[in-house]
Every structure is written in C-alpha cells, then in structure tokens.
Motif scaffolding. Structure first.
Motif, PDB file in Angstrom:
ATOM      1  N   ILE A 146      44.624  31.637 105.354  1.00 45.32           N
ATOM      2  CA  ILE A 146      43.874  30.390 105.545  1.00 45.32           C
ATOM      3  C   ILE A 146      44.414  29.324 104.590  1.00 45.32           C
ATOM      4  N   GLY A 147      44.486  28.112 105.087  1.00 45.16           N
ATOM      5  CA  GLY A 147      44.728  26.985 104.186  1.00 45.16           C
ATOM      6  C   GLY A 147      46.174  26.557 104.073  1.00 45.16           C
ATOM      7  N   VAL A 148      46.316  25.299 103.641  1.00 47.92           N
ATOM      8  CA  VAL A 148      47.616  24.667 103.446  1.00 47.92           C
ATOM      9  C   VAL A 148      47.681  24.144 102.017  1.00 47.92           C
ATOM     10  N   ASP A 149      48.863  24.264 101.405  1.00 43.93           N
ATOM     11  CA  ASP A 149      49.087  23.637 100.098  1.00 43.93           C
ATOM     12  C   ASP A 149      49.232  22.133 100.319  1.00 43.93           C
ATOM     13  N   LEU A 150      48.203  21.381  99.953  1.00 44.17           N
ATOM     14  CA  LEU A 150      48.196  19.943 100.267  1.00 44.17           C
ATOM     15  C   LEU A 150      49.332  19.217  99.572  1.00 44.17           C
ATOM     16  N   ASN A 151      49.743  19.699  98.415  1.00 41.73           N
ATOM     17  CA  ASN A 151      50.840  19.007  97.727  1.00 41.73           C
ATOM     18  C   ASN A 151      52.220  19.505  98.157  1.00 41.73           C
ATOM     19  N   ARG A 152      52.284  20.044  99.385  1.00 47.67           N
ATOM     20  CA  ARG A 152      53.548  20.283 100.085  1.00 47.67           C
ATOM     21  C   ARG A 152      53.498  19.693 101.484  1.00 47.67           C
ATOM     22  N   ASN A 153      52.402  19.021 101.807  1.00 43.77           N
ATOM     23  CA  ASN A 153      52.128  18.584 103.172  1.00 43.77           C
ATOM     24  C   ASN A 153      52.451  17.109 103.413  1.00 43.77           C
ATOM     25  N   TYR A 154      52.893  16.391 102.371  1.00 45.59           N
ATOM     26  CA  TYR A 154      53.259  14.977 102.557  1.00 45.59           C
ATOM     27  C   TYR A 154      54.639  14.886 103.207  1.00 45.59           C
ATOM     28  N   ASP A 155      54.916  13.712 103.740  1.00 43.74           N
ATOM     29  CA  ASP A 155      56.145  13.529 104.514  1.00 43.74           C
ATOM     30  C   ASP A 155      57.307  13.148 103.592  1.00 43.74           C
ATOM     31  N   HIS A 156      57.897  14.154 102.988  1.00 44.56           N
ATOM     32  CA  HIS A 156      59.104  13.908 102.195  1.00 44.56           C
ATOM     33  C   HIS A 156      59.954  15.179 102.179  1.00 44.56           C
ATOM     34  N   LEU A 157      61.123  15.143 102.834  1.00 41.63           N
ATOM     35  CA  LEU A 157      62.020  16.306 102.932  1.00 41.63           C
ATOM     36  C   LEU A 157      61.269  17.546 103.404  1.00 41.63           C
ATOM     37  N   GLY A 185      52.187  23.850 105.766  1.00 38.66           N
ATOM     38  CA  GLY A 185      51.575  23.377 107.009  1.00 38.66           C
ATOM     39  C   GLY A 185      52.613  23.241 108.097  1.00 38.66           C
ATOM     40  N   PRO A 186      52.174  23.055 109.364  1.00 35.90           N
ATOM     41  CA  PRO A 186      53.119  23.030 110.490  1.00 35.90           C
ATOM     42  C   PRO A 186      53.936  21.748 110.577  1.00 35.90           C
ATOM     43  N   GLU A 187      53.423  20.665 110.021  1.00 35.79           N
ATOM     44  CA  GLU A 187      54.146  19.390 110.074  1.00 35.79           C
ATOM     45  C   GLU A 187      53.593  18.487 108.982  1.00 35.79           C
ATOM     46  N   PRO A 188      54.332  17.422 108.618  1.00 36.27           N
ATOM     47  CA  PRO A 188      53.809  16.506 107.597  1.00 36.27           C
ATOM     48  C   PRO A 188      52.475  15.889 108.040  1.00 36.27           C
ATOM     49  N   PHE A 189      51.577  15.778 107.099  1.00 35.20           N
ATOM     50  CA  PHE A 189      50.257  15.182 107.350  1.00 35.20           C
ATOM     51  C   PHE A 189      49.501  15.902 108.454  1.00 35.20           C
ATOM     52  N   SER A 190      49.691  17.221 108.549  1.00 34.37           N
ATOM     53  CA  SER A 190      48.876  17.999 109.478  1.00 34.37           C
ATOM     54  C   SER A 190      47.434  18.123 108.981  1.00 34.37           C
ATOM     55  N   TYR A 295      60.404  22.225  88.551  1.00 34.16           N
ATOM     56  CA  TYR A 295      61.089  23.021  89.580  1.00 34.16           C
ATOM     57  C   TYR A 295      61.265  22.120  90.789  1.00 34.16           C
ATOM     58  N   PRO A 296      62.260  22.397  91.660  1.00 31.95           N
ATOM     59  CA  PRO A 296      62.446  21.543  92.831  1.00 31.95           C
ATOM     60  C   PRO A 296      61.281  21.665  93.816  1.00 31.95           C
ATOM     61  N   THR A 297      60.889  20.531  94.388  1.00 34.58           N
ATOM     62  CA  THR A 297      59.774  20.505  95.328  1.00 34.58           C
ATOM     63  C   THR A 297      60.113  19.623  96.519  1.00 34.58           C
ATOM     64  N   CYS A 298      59.297  19.740  97.565  1.00 31.12           N
ATOM     65  CA  CYS A 298      59.346  18.811  98.679  1.00 31.12           C
ATOM     66  C   CYS A 298      57.929  18.634  99.201  1.00 31.12           C
ATOM     67  N   GLY A 299      57.712  17.550  99.915  1.00 28.82           N
ATOM     68  CA  GLY A 299      56.397  17.320 100.502  1.00 28.82           C
ATOM     69  C   GLY A 299      55.312  17.002  99.503  1.00 28.82           C
ATOM     70  N   THR A 300      55.679  16.535  98.304  1.00 29.41           N
ATOM     71  CA  THR A 300      54.675  16.243  97.283  1.00 29.41           C
ATOM     72  C   THR A 300      54.211  14.785  97.381  1.00 29.41           C
ATOM     73  N   SER A 301      53.032  14.546  96.813  1.00 26.76           N
ATOM     74  CA  SER A 301      52.428  13.219  96.914  1.00 26.76           C
ATOM     75  C   SER A 301      53.234  12.165  96.174  1.00 26.76           C
ATOM     76  N   ASP A 302      53.793  12.527  95.004  1.00 22.85           N
ATOM     77  CA  ASP A 302      54.476  11.502  94.211  1.00 22.85           C
ATOM     78  C   ASP A 302      55.783  11.054  94.874  1.00 22.85           C
ATOM     79  N   ASP A 303      56.600  11.987  95.332  1.00 25.91           N
ATOM     80  CA  ASP A 303      57.832  11.597  96.030  1.00 25.91           C
ATOM     81  C   ASP A 303      57.511  10.791  97.293  1.00 25.91           C
ATOM     82  N   TYR A 304      56.487  11.231  98.029  1.00 25.00           N
ATOM     83  CA  TYR A 304      56.091  10.496  99.240  1.00 25.00           C
ATOM     84  C   TYR A 304      55.687   9.060  98.897  1.00 25.00           C
ATOM     85  N   ALA A 305      54.853   8.917  97.862  1.00 26.20           N
ATOM     86  CA  ALA A 305      54.335   7.578  97.527  1.00 26.20           C
ATOM     87  C   ALA A 305      55.471   6.636  97.135  1.00 26.20           C
ATOM     88  N   TYR A 306      56.415   7.132  96.330  1.00 31.79           N
ATOM     89  CA  TYR A 306      57.538   6.285  95.932  1.00 31.79           C
ATOM     90  C   TYR A 306      58.467   6.001  97.116  1.00 31.79           C
TER      91      TYR A 306
END
Ligand SMILES: [Zn+2]
Length: 357
Positions: A146-157, A185-190, A295-306
C-alpha cells in the motif's frame, strides 16, 4: 505536550487562521484517499498585488513526525510576534520586531504542515516506521504494497531506468512492495498529495522559494538531487536525452546537472544562513549541501520546484528549492523534539529574512 495527532495539526492550522487577521486559511483542492481535507496558511500583511512567496511544506513522509510541529510553531511564532509587536528569541538566536515586520510585510509565507495526513495517522497508530501515503490502488491486496513515496512522485526524471546510469545508487523503486518504501507510483503526480503541493505552487504565482521539511541527518539540502551541480555546460541538463543512462554517478565525468551560477550561489547563501541561525540556538551543526551529496534521487519536490521555470513555456517565476533533514531520528523523545523545533524555526525565520532582503 507530546507530538500532535493529525486532528491537532489540522485544528492548529484552522485556529491560527481564526485568531489572526494576517493568516488566511487555504483549503487544498483534493481530499486524501481516506477522505481528509488538507489546509495551508498564508501569513503576511495584505497587499492588493501578490507578494513574493516562500512555500514551506512538511509531513509528506509519514514517520517524520516533527515536521508538522516545526511548521505550525513557525506560523504561530510569526503571527504572535507580529501582532504583539515583539521580536522572536530561540535560545541564542533572536530577531527584532522590525525583522518580524519585514518578513510579514515583504513576503507571503505559505505554510502547509501536513501534506500526508493518512500516512501520519497510520504511522502514529499502527506502524511507526511507515513512510508513504495510504493509497491501495497498486497494492494488489498486499498490505505491504500500500502507498506511494510522495517524495518520488513529482515530475522530475521520473523514468529513472532511462535517465540514470545502471550503476547509479538512485534511491527509488517501481515496485509497490519495495521494502525501503521508495515506490514512486505509476506516473508523476499520480497521488492527490503531490497534486495538492503542485496546486499550491500554481496558486501562489510569485513563489520564489520552496522548502520541504523532512528528517533526518541534520542537513539543509538544495538542488540538484539527480547528479552533481555544474554551471559551465548548459547542454548537460535533465531534458537532454543525449545523457540518458549517464546520470547519478559520483565521478562527475559522464554527467553533471547544469544550474545557473547565480542560482547556485543564492541557494548556497540561503542554506548557509539557515544553518548559522540554527547553530546559534544551542550549537547544533547542520550542513548546507546539494541534495545529490546525500544520495541520488528523482521525482523529489525540490528538483521539481526548481525545474518548473526551465520547463515552462510561459514566464514561470523561478523557485529556489530546498529540503531540510532535521534531527538524528524520525521521532525523537518529545523533550528533544521541542528543542529541534526551536532550532529549525530559528533557521527558517532567518531563511525568510534573507529571502525578504
Ligand atoms: Zn523524508
């Protein structure tokens, strides 16, 4: 007072809006899977034209309880001090009434203390180490999925298997049952929770600064999270497919993410000011550094916002974006958490003051 439960966070936000004319209640558009409506506060003196905004969010990761307390207390501190015409004191760090007034008059401070109420509730009542939201859509009936890691769900890489080097230790998964709970999650902003945050950035069109409050490691992180920063080769950027399969390694040779030099400097200064003010409270050292150093990340809020201003074909305003990792545990004893709240709020008041200047 121990940690707030989710109803207490919510009533804290609502009662501040009711008590202070300089606080406006902002209802987020989408209720969570379990039917909860979320609220943010816009604080600052009224002006006809929108003011530059600092957007602060917390509570995206369910188990990082103190983030909500940090943001509710920050809002209360600014409102009480401004209304009473006083300054603010956090241990050895203090601010004058004139500095409080500057923040309240020059900025809209937008505080969204509990992005993920369903997750926090589950963490506080069932599983203290729960990180994700509680959306069961991809679980296939498996409670552990159950559940999605919200700080991997933003639209960035988001398509990390394409974007990153096969050996990059990027901390994300496309498996709902991932044991580290970093399912993207299955897609960005799911997820409704990330869409609510995006809506907040859309609504406050003059947002110039964004801070996502997390725990833990005593760091103040700034963009980028996908690779090391560089300001010499604009072609090396997250949109360029020539560098697919090359991102995320520490070597810095195959790839490093382009960031405007002025933005990199401004971000570092804001992060340093935050850490200095925080240290002044009782001597605790936080490290300002680019997010990739953790550590390397993708789909995080900060990269998305910038990245929003880079992707926009309109005149989207540029947002300098940050992630705080407070403390040395997800939910320290309350006596220690109270001190961390003072530490981080001192840093955030200084952050706002630096932004307002
Ligand atoms: Zn977190």
């Amino acid at each position: 007072m121990p940690y707030l439960n989710i109803n207490e966070v919510e009533s804290g936000v609502i009662s501040l809006a009711a008590a202070f004319p300089k606080a406006e209640l902002v209802q987020l558009p989408e209720p969570t899977f379990e039917g909860r409506t979320c609220h943010a506060l816009r604080i600052g003196t009224h002006r006809l034209e929108p003011k530059p905004a600092v957007v602060l969010i917390g509570g995206a990761h369910a188990r990082e309880w103190g983030s909500s307390e940090i943001l509710v207390n920050l809002a209360a501190d600014l409102l009480h001090a401004h209304t009473g015409g006083t300054g603010l004191a956090y241990g050895g760090t203090s601010f004058t009434s004139a500095q409080v007034r500057t923040i309240m008059e020059e900025l809209d401070v937008v505080v969204f203390p509990l992005v993920n109420p369903d997750g926090r509730n589950y963490s506080q009542t069932v599983d203290p180490m729960w990180r994700r939201n509680r959306n069961p859509a991809r679980s296939g009936g498996n409670p552990a999925a159950i559940g999605v890691d919200l700080n991997r769900n933003y639209d960035h890489l988001f398509d990390y298997r394409t974007a990153f080097h096969p050996l990059a230790p990027v901390r994300v998964s496309d498996d709902p049952a991932d044991p580290d709970q970093v399912y993207q999650g299955p897609e960005p902003f799911s997820e409704v929770e990330t869409r609510n945050v995006r809506w907040l950035l859309d609504r406050f069109t003059r947002t110039h600064w964004f801070v996502d409050v997390h725990s833990y490691t005593q760091k103040m992180l700034y963009v980028w999270g996908d690779d090391q920063n560089q300001s010499v080769d604009p072609a090396k950027n997250f949109r360029n497919p020539l560098f697919d399969g090359k991102r995320g390694l520490k070597d810095g040779l195959l790839y490093a993410e382009f960031v405007d030099e002025g933005d990199a400097d401004d971000s570092a200064v804001l992060a340093e000011r935050f850490c200095e003010a925080l240290k002044g409270v009782r001597g605790t050292e936080y490290t300002p550094e680019p997010a990739f150093d953790l550590y390397p990340t993708c789909g995080t809020s900060d990269d998305y916002a910038y990245a929003r201003h880079i992707l926009s074909d309109q005149e989207e305003e540029k947002i300098l974006a940050f992630t705080i990792e407070w403390g040395t545990a997800f939910h320290p004893p309350w006596a220690e958490m109270k001190k961390i709240v003072l530490d981080v709020d001192a840093g955030l008041v200084q952050f706002c003051l630096t932004a307002a200047a």
